[in-house]
Every structure is written in structure tokens, then in C-alpha cells.
Design a protein around this motif. Structure first.
Motif, PDB file in Angstrom:
ATOM      1  N   GLN A  54       8.630  19.467   2.149  1.00 17.14           N
ATOM      2  CA  GLN A  54       8.306  18.829   3.652  1.00 17.14           C
ATOM      3  C   GLN A  54       7.152  18.044   4.009  1.00 17.14           C
ATOM      4  O   GLN A  54       7.324  17.092   4.430  1.00 17.14           O
ATOM      5  CB  GLN A  54       8.321  19.890   4.760  1.00 17.14           C
ATOM      6  CG  GLN A  54       8.357  19.488   6.260  1.00 17.14           C
ATOM      7  CD  GLN A  54       9.436  18.717   6.689  1.00 17.14           C
ATOM      8  OE1 GLN A  54      10.567  18.891   6.291  1.00 17.14           O
ATOM      9  NE2 GLN A  54       9.254  17.782   7.393  1.00 17.14           N
ATOM     10  N   ARG A  55       6.080  18.539   3.303  1.00 21.47           N
ATOM     11  CA  ARG A  55       4.762  17.929   3.478  1.00 21.47           C
ATOM     12  C   ARG A  55       4.774  16.582   2.811  1.00 21.47           C
ATOM     13  O   ARG A  55       4.364  15.705   3.125  1.00 21.47           O
ATOM     14  CB  ARG A  55       3.539  18.857   3.155  1.00 21.47           C
ATOM     15  CG  ARG A  55       2.189  18.372   3.290  1.00 21.47           C
ATOM     16  CD  ARG A  55       1.126  19.098   3.389  1.00 21.47           C
ATOM     17  NE  ARG A  55       1.173  20.008   2.293  1.00 21.47           N
ATOM     18  CZ  ARG A  55       1.483  21.372   2.249  1.00 21.47           C
ATOM     19  NH1 ARG A  55       1.818  21.940   2.977  1.00 21.47           N
ATOM     20  NH2 ARG A  55       1.435  22.114   0.852  1.00 21.47           N
ATOM     21  N   THR A  56       5.331  16.558   1.565  1.00 24.68           N
ATOM     22  CA  THR A  56       5.222  15.283   0.678  1.00 24.68           C
ATOM     23  C   THR A  56       6.295  14.312   1.402  1.00 24.68           C
ATOM     24  O   THR A  56       5.797  13.091   1.281  1.00 24.68           O
ATOM     25  CB  THR A  56       5.713  15.830  -0.697  1.00 24.68           C
ATOM     26  OG1 THR A  56       5.044  16.955  -1.203  1.00 24.68           O
ATOM     27  CG2 THR A  56       5.878  14.594  -1.576  1.00 24.68           C
ATOM     28  N   LEU A  57       7.304  14.784   1.940  1.00 23.29           N
ATOM     29  CA  LEU A  57       8.279  13.814   2.537  1.00 23.29           C
ATOM     30  C   LEU A  57       7.670  13.386   3.751  1.00 23.29           C
ATOM     31  O   LEU A  57       8.048  11.841   3.860  1.00 23.29           O
ATOM     32  CB  LEU A  57       9.620  14.412   3.131  1.00 23.29           C
ATOM     33  CG  LEU A  57      10.494  15.136   2.031  1.00 23.29           C
ATOM     34  CD1 LEU A  57      11.657  15.811   2.660  1.00 23.29           C
ATOM     35  CD2 LEU A  57      11.192  13.856   1.033  1.00 23.29           C
ATOM     36  N   GLN A  58       6.730  14.007   4.573  1.00 24.85           N
ATOM     37  CA  GLN A  58       6.145  13.121   5.469  1.00 24.85           C
ATOM     38  C   GLN A  58       4.896  12.370   5.011  1.00 24.85           C
ATOM     39  O   GLN A  58       4.792  11.302   5.785  1.00 24.85           O
ATOM     40  CB  GLN A  58       5.613  14.277   6.502  1.00 24.85           C
ATOM     41  CG  GLN A  58       6.636  15.313   7.006  1.00 24.85           C
ATOM     42  CD  GLN A  58       7.417  14.434   7.841  1.00 24.85           C
ATOM     43  OE1 GLN A  58       7.029  13.679   8.715  1.00 24.85           O
ATOM     44  NE2 GLN A  58       8.880  14.832   7.904  1.00 24.85           N
ATOM     45  N   GLU A  59       4.323  12.579   3.904  1.00 22.84           N
ATOM     46  CA  GLU A  59       3.111  12.101   3.620  1.00 22.84           C
ATOM     47  C   GLU A  59       3.141  10.650   2.539  1.00 22.84           C
ATOM     48  O   GLU A  59       2.256  10.090   2.765  1.00 22.84           O
ATOM     49  CB  GLU A  59       2.237  13.035   3.034  1.00 22.84           C
ATOM     50  CG  GLU A  59       1.549  14.185   4.043  1.00 22.84           C
ATOM     51  CD  GLU A  59       0.820  15.119   3.259  1.00 22.84           C
ATOM     52  OE1 GLU A  59       0.401  15.211   2.082  1.00 22.84           O
ATOM     53  OE2 GLU A  59       0.166  16.112   3.921  1.00 22.84           O
ATOM     54  N   PHE A  60       4.199  10.667   1.957  1.00 26.01           N
ATOM     55  CA  PHE A  60       4.467   9.795   0.852  1.00 26.01           C
ATOM     56  C   PHE A  60       5.773   8.564   1.533  1.00 26.01           C
ATOM     57  O   PHE A  60       6.678   8.959   2.181  1.00 26.01           O
ATOM     58  CB  PHE A  60       4.716  10.285  -0.259  1.00 26.01           C
ATOM     59  CG  PHE A  60       3.591  10.850  -1.001  1.00 26.01           C
ATOM     60  CD1 PHE A  60       2.782  10.280  -1.644  1.00 26.01           C
ATOM     61  CD2 PHE A  60       3.336  12.173  -0.608  1.00 26.01           C
ATOM     62  CE1 PHE A  60       1.730  10.821  -2.219  1.00 26.01           C
ATOM     63  CE2 PHE A  60       2.209  12.839  -1.273  1.00 26.01           C
ATOM     64  CZ  PHE A  60       1.185  12.046  -2.140  1.00 26.01           C
ATOM     65  N   ASP A  61       5.557   7.499   0.882  1.00 22.19           N
ATOM     66  CA  ASP A  61       6.263   6.270   1.360  1.00 22.19           C
ATOM     67  C   ASP A  61       7.682   6.428   0.320  1.00 22.19           C
ATOM     68  O   ASP A  61       8.788   6.078   0.810  1.00 22.19           O
ATOM     69  CB  ASP A  61       5.687   4.973   1.235  1.00 22.19           C
ATOM     70  CG  ASP A  61       4.691   4.801   2.222  1.00 22.19           C
ATOM     71  OD1 ASP A  61       4.790   4.996   3.430  1.00 22.19           O
ATOM     72  OD2 ASP A  61       3.486   4.962   1.671  1.00 22.19           O
ATOM     73  N   THR A  62       7.434   6.758  -0.815  1.00 24.86           N
ATOM     74  CA  THR A  62       8.570   6.858  -1.917  1.00 24.86           C
ATOM     75  C   THR A  62       8.359   8.387  -2.412  1.00 24.86           C
ATOM     76  O   THR A  62       7.122   8.645  -2.933  1.00 24.86           O
ATOM     77  CB  THR A  62       8.382   6.020  -2.894  1.00 24.86           C
ATOM     78  OG1 THR A  62       8.750   4.533  -2.184  1.00 24.86           O
ATOM     79  CG2 THR A  62       9.588   5.966  -3.873  1.00 24.86           C
ATOM     80  N   GLY A 104       0.914  -1.338  -0.043  1.00 21.11           N
ATOM     81  CA  GLY A 104      -0.010  -0.108  -0.077  1.00 21.11           C
ATOM     82  C   GLY A 104       0.716   1.277  -0.027  1.00 21.11           C
ATOM     83  O   GLY A 104       0.364   2.323   0.330  1.00 21.11           O
ATOM     84  N   ASP A 105       1.831   0.988  -0.419  1.00 21.44           N
ATOM     85  CA  ASP A 105       2.944   2.459  -0.258  1.00 21.44           C
ATOM     86  C   ASP A 105       2.573   3.459  -1.181  1.00 21.44           C
ATOM     87  O   ASP A 105       1.783   3.220  -2.192  1.00 21.44           O
ATOM     88  CB  ASP A 105       4.413   2.047  -1.031  1.00 21.44           C
ATOM     89  CG  ASP A 105       5.119   1.183   0.009  1.00 21.44           C
ATOM     90  OD1 ASP A 105       4.602   0.826   1.247  1.00 21.44           O
ATOM     91  OD2 ASP A 105       6.118   0.602  -0.510  1.00 21.44           O
ATOM     92  N   ARG A 106       2.365   4.629  -0.764  1.00 20.17           N
ATOM     93  CA  ARG A 106       2.173   5.965  -1.713  1.00 20.17           C
ATOM     94  C   ARG A 106       3.286   6.375  -2.217  1.00 20.17           C
ATOM     95  O   ARG A 106       4.270   6.685  -1.661  1.00 20.17           O
ATOM     96  CB  ARG A 106       1.457   6.773  -0.704  1.00 20.17           C
ATOM     97  CG  ARG A 106      -0.079   6.373   0.076  1.00 20.17           C
ATOM     98  CD  ARG A 106      -0.298   7.310   1.406  1.00 20.17           C
ATOM     99  NE  ARG A 106       0.699   7.172   2.271  1.00 20.17           N
ATOM    100  CZ  ARG A 106       0.888   7.653   3.460  1.00 20.17           C
ATOM    101  NH1 ARG A 106      -0.135   8.574   3.503  1.00 20.17           N
ATOM    102  NH2 ARG A 106       1.679   7.527   4.299  1.00 20.17           N
ATOM    103  N   ILE A 107       3.113   6.978  -3.375  1.00 17.81           N
ATOM    104  CA  ILE A 107       4.414   7.158  -4.445  1.00 17.81           C
ATOM    105  C   ILE A 107       4.024   8.686  -4.653  1.00 17.81           C
ATOM    106  O   ILE A 107       3.059   9.019  -5.285  1.00 17.81           O
ATOM    107  CB  ILE A 107       4.656   6.416  -5.569  1.00 17.81           C
ATOM    108  CG1 ILE A 107       4.793   4.896  -5.090  1.00 17.81           C
ATOM    109  CG2 ILE A 107       5.827   7.058  -6.412  1.00 17.81           C
ATOM    110  CD1 ILE A 107       4.618   3.824  -6.006  1.00 17.81           C
TER     111      ILE A 107
END
Length: 246
Positions: free
Chosen positions: A170-178, A154-157
Motif C-alpha cells: 500500500q505504501r509503495t502504491l502511494q509513493e511511486f508513479d510506476t 521525474g517519475d519514481r519507479i
């Protein structure tokens, strides 16, 4: 077999990230059979990387190579004349019954120069057939070269240009897995510092000119700080790599 339309067609053909062996069979066939090869470049005096990939497939005694300038800059204001002129050139060849192949590195629908031309063609030349032939993107090739999975279960990319403002990044780094960061060459030091603040620097890899004889894969990102980096480079941030969960 899907024959080339003899009344004229535009094919947007992805030629992959740099390795000629990553050109698809369909792309190779269309390139070999085309009357006109249209290739983009960023400046009048700049060589086309896409053209260098497909050069061994061309028959210059029969095929015309049309080089079109598409200036690469963040602010697109004032560039409409380039897209309009390029679309008119392509349309003229097609209406004369020629088959045009517009080559682009990677995939035509992923941050491709072709998309600007496509927008004009659809608006001003709706009668002209356009077929898009997908190519292997540098993202897939870079992940393969580094041995880093882009997504599992279920990883988010997220895929985005690294020129985003710090708050959004910063928000993207926190919210996504890759997180795949394109155009990272000019902002590498800033991005690396942000990764360090988040304890994520060990889960990232830098890849330049994937698929070419200049390919480089770097896991020690600190060794790149302060250096002038290649335009054709990206960073993949993988939280599974950080955790050792591969």
C-alpha cells in the motif's frame, strides 16, 4: 573484438524474456562459442525455459548442456547445498580450461537465479573470472508489449515482488508513479482488490509470458479474478495510464 578467454571463464548471459530475437548479439556469440551451457531449472523433472530460448543456437554434438536444479521457494533456508554443489560443478569445468555460459531469462542481475551462484563463486572461487552479459528484462519487454511507459520526467519507479505484505505494498502504491509487481500470479486477487480500494485498477496492466507465442496482455484486470495464472507473469501499475497522461 573481445575473444573468449581460452583458459576458461564463466559468462552469466541474459537471454531476454522469451523471444529469441531479443537475444543480444554478444549473448548469441558467447552461446555459440561456449564449451558448456549451464541452464537452471526449478525441479529435476522441469524443463528449462532459458534453454528453450537458446536451443536453436546450440551445437549439441560439440557443446555440453549442464542442467542444474535451483529450487524456487520463498524461504531460502536449506538451499545452500544446491548453490555450493552447482558452483563446484561450474568451477571444475572452468579449471579444466572450458568456457561456461550460464544462461538466465531476462537479465542476470535482476531477480536472477544466477545471483545465488554468483555469491558462492565470489566467496569460494575468487580466482575464477566471471563476466556478466546483460539481457533485456521481462519488465522492459512487458512495458513495450503493453505500450505503457515505465518512467517519464521525474517519475519514481518501484520494482518489487508482489508477495510483499499489504501495508508495504500500500505504501509503495502511494509513493511511486510506476510500480512493477513481479510474481503476481499467486496473489493477483489480493493485489487487484487493493488497486480497486485505491481507485487504481484502470491504471494497471497484466502481462504473461512476454516475448513467447503465449504472450498475453490484459488491461481488464477484473476478468482475471479467481483464475489460475501463469508463474511468468507481472503487473505494471502506471499512474499516468490511470490519468490518461501519456
Amino acid at each position: 573484438m573481445n575473444e573468449i578467454n581460452k583458459v576458461g571463464t564463466i559468462y552469466a548471459v541474459g537471454v531476454g524474456p522469451g523471444d529469441p530475437e531479443l537475444i543480444t548479439r554478444k549473448a548469441e556469440r558467447l552461446i555459440r562459442e561456449a564449451d558448456v551451457i549451464c541452464t537452471p531449472t526449478g525441479r529435476d523433472d522441469a524443463a528449462s525455459y532459458a534453454l528453450s530460448i537458446v536451443e536453436p543456437l546450440l551445437d549439441r554434438s560439440r557443446q555440453q548442456v549442464l542442467t542444474q536444479v535451483f529450487p524456487m521457494r520463498k524461504v531460502q533456508d536449506g538451499l545452500d547445498e544446491f548453490w555450493t554443489r552447482s558452483a563446484a560443478e561450474v568451477a571444475e569445468h572452468v579449471r579444466a580450461g572450458r568456457t561456461v555460459v550460464f544462461i538466465t531469462i531476462g537479465d542476470p542481475l535482476l531477480y536472477s537465479t544466477f545471483l545465488y551462484l554468483y555469491r558462492v563463486l565470489r566467496a569460494d572461487y575468487p580466482d575464477i573470472p566471471v563476466e556478466i552479459v546483460p539481457g533485456i528484462s521481462s519488465i522492459n519487454a512487458a512495458a513495450a508489449a503493453a505500450g505503457v511507459p515505465l518512467g517519464m520526467a521525474g517519475d519514481r519507479i518501484a520494482v518489487l515482488p508482489a508477495v510483499y505484505e499489504d501495508e508495504e505494498l500500500q505504501r509503495t502504491l502511494q509513493e511511486f508513479d510506476t510500480i512493477v509487481l513481479l510474481k503476481v500470479h499467486k496473489v493477483f486477487d489480493r493485489v487487484y482488490a487493493m488497486l480497486c480500494r485505491n481507485g487504481m485498477e484502470k491504471g494497471a496492466v497484466f502481462v504473461r509470458r512476454v516475448g513467447s507465442d503465449q504472450e498475453e496482455v490484459v488491461f481488464d484486470l477484473g476478468s482475471l479474478v479467481g483464475k489460475e495464472l501463469d508463474y511468468l507473469s507481472m503487473m505494471i501499475v502506471c499512474k499516468r495510464l490511470q490519468r490518461g497522461d501519456l
